[in-house]
Design an enzyme around this catalytic site. Structure first.
Site, PDB file in Angstrom:
ATOM      1  CB  SER A  11     -22.703  -7.960  49.532  1.00 19.95           C
ATOM      2  OG  SER A  11     -23.594  -7.068  50.141  1.00 19.95           O
TER       3      SER A  11
ATOM      4  CG  HIS B 235     -25.060  -5.072  45.698  1.00 16.19           C
ATOM      5  ND1 HIS B 235     -23.955  -4.533  46.340  1.00 16.19           N
ATOM      6  CD2 HIS B 235     -25.458  -6.133  46.466  1.00 16.19           C
ATOM      7  CE1 HIS B 235     -23.706  -5.216  47.440  1.00 16.19           C
ATOM      8  NE2 HIS B 235     -24.590  -6.192  47.542  1.00 16.19           N
TER       9      HIS B 235
END
Length: 286
Positions: free
Chosen positions: A103, A256
């Site tokens: 991320s 994610h």
């Protein structure tokens, strides 16, 4: 495999950087792990036990997150954070390594590769964020107001750890008390992370653009969850198009938080990539 983990912190560029280090074997390649926004090295806890079978592994808490410093005077731009990572590693005599960025850690990784291409042999971006602008001048001005850090704290409290975790995983059954406490813990301690987050908002630069990414020759493996709601697959596809030596792998039934959701599969992909991709090579995008 038993872990013999060094856990400590060191002062670098006027900020304390917390790190966890598994193995110190000069014959093994080194992997540097960089976590995402509002996270810490805790997010790699399921992946590291696989990686230490064949690599030296060092994971850092990027300031102002986790157990690293939250000094209001530090510059929290991704480029400066990347520079501090380089200075930290140089202090450990680590001058060649591969980097794994999840991320926001992907944004820091790309800044590091762009400005220090000779140091990084390979890059693995796990749902690495990108293509974000800086914040508006109005937002930056508002961030100076005394109540702004309190507003950030209230916003995160209202959203709640449960809602945030459900947003980053595809299967909410993965969420347990260990995960809740691991991600919430750093925000319950007595330190001014919220003031540092306001500074981080002001320091945020524009992410690397297409021309910058085209110049990066480092072999990059991009791994994405099909159902990522935070950094959608479209970002991974753009990065794959703009990074000339990149490979994109999409993992089904994942969101994610890939190091938590699919550590075994992620390990196998990383292992295969590092063993087959030489530090400099030309790969045809497909």
């Amino acid at each position: 495999m038993d872990r013999h983990t060094i856990k400590s912190s060191e002062r670098v560029d006027n900020i304390d950087i917390y790190f966890e280090y598994d193995k110190m074997d000069d014959s093994l390649p080194t992997l540097v792990l960089l976590h995402g926004f509002l996270s810490s090295s805790f997010s790699f806890r399921k992946l590291v036990p696989y990686l230490i079978k064949e690599f030296n592994v060092i994971s850092l808490d990027l300031p102002p997150f986790g157990q690293s410093g939250k000094d209001y005077r530090y510059t929290y731009s991704f480029r400066n954070i990347a520079k501090s990572v380089v200075h930290f590693l140089a202090g450990k005599n680590i001058n060649k390594f591969s980097i794994i960025g999840h991320s926001m850690g992907g944004q820091v990784s790309l800044q590091l590769i762009k400005h220090h291409p000779d140091l990084v042999e390979h890059a693995i971006l796990l749902a690495g964020s990108g293509y974000q602008p800086s914040y508006s001048e109005k937002m930056k001005l508002v961030s100076y107001l005394p109540f702004f850090s309190f507003g950030i704290k209230r916003y995160l409290q209202r959203s709640g750890i449960e809602k945030n975790l459900k947003n980053v995983v595809h299967d909410p059954a993965l969420i347990d008390d260990e995960m809740r406490q691991g991600y919430l813990g750093p925000f319950t301690k007595k330190h001014d992370i919220f003031r540092a987050l306001g500074r981080m908002l002001r320091d945020k630069e524009v992410d690397l653009l297409k021309d910058d990414l085209h110049d990066i020759q480092t072999p990059c493996l991009l791994i994405w969850g099909r159902h990522d709601r935070v950094v959608p697959l479209s970002i991974g596809q753009r990065l794959h198009d703009d990074l000339p030596n990149s490979e994109l792998v999409v993992i089904e039934d994942s969101g994610h938080l890939l190091p938590e959701e699919r550590p075994t599969e992620i390990y196998q992909l990383i292992k295969g990539f590092l063993k087959t991709a030489p530090p400099t090579y030309s790969r045809v995008n497909g």
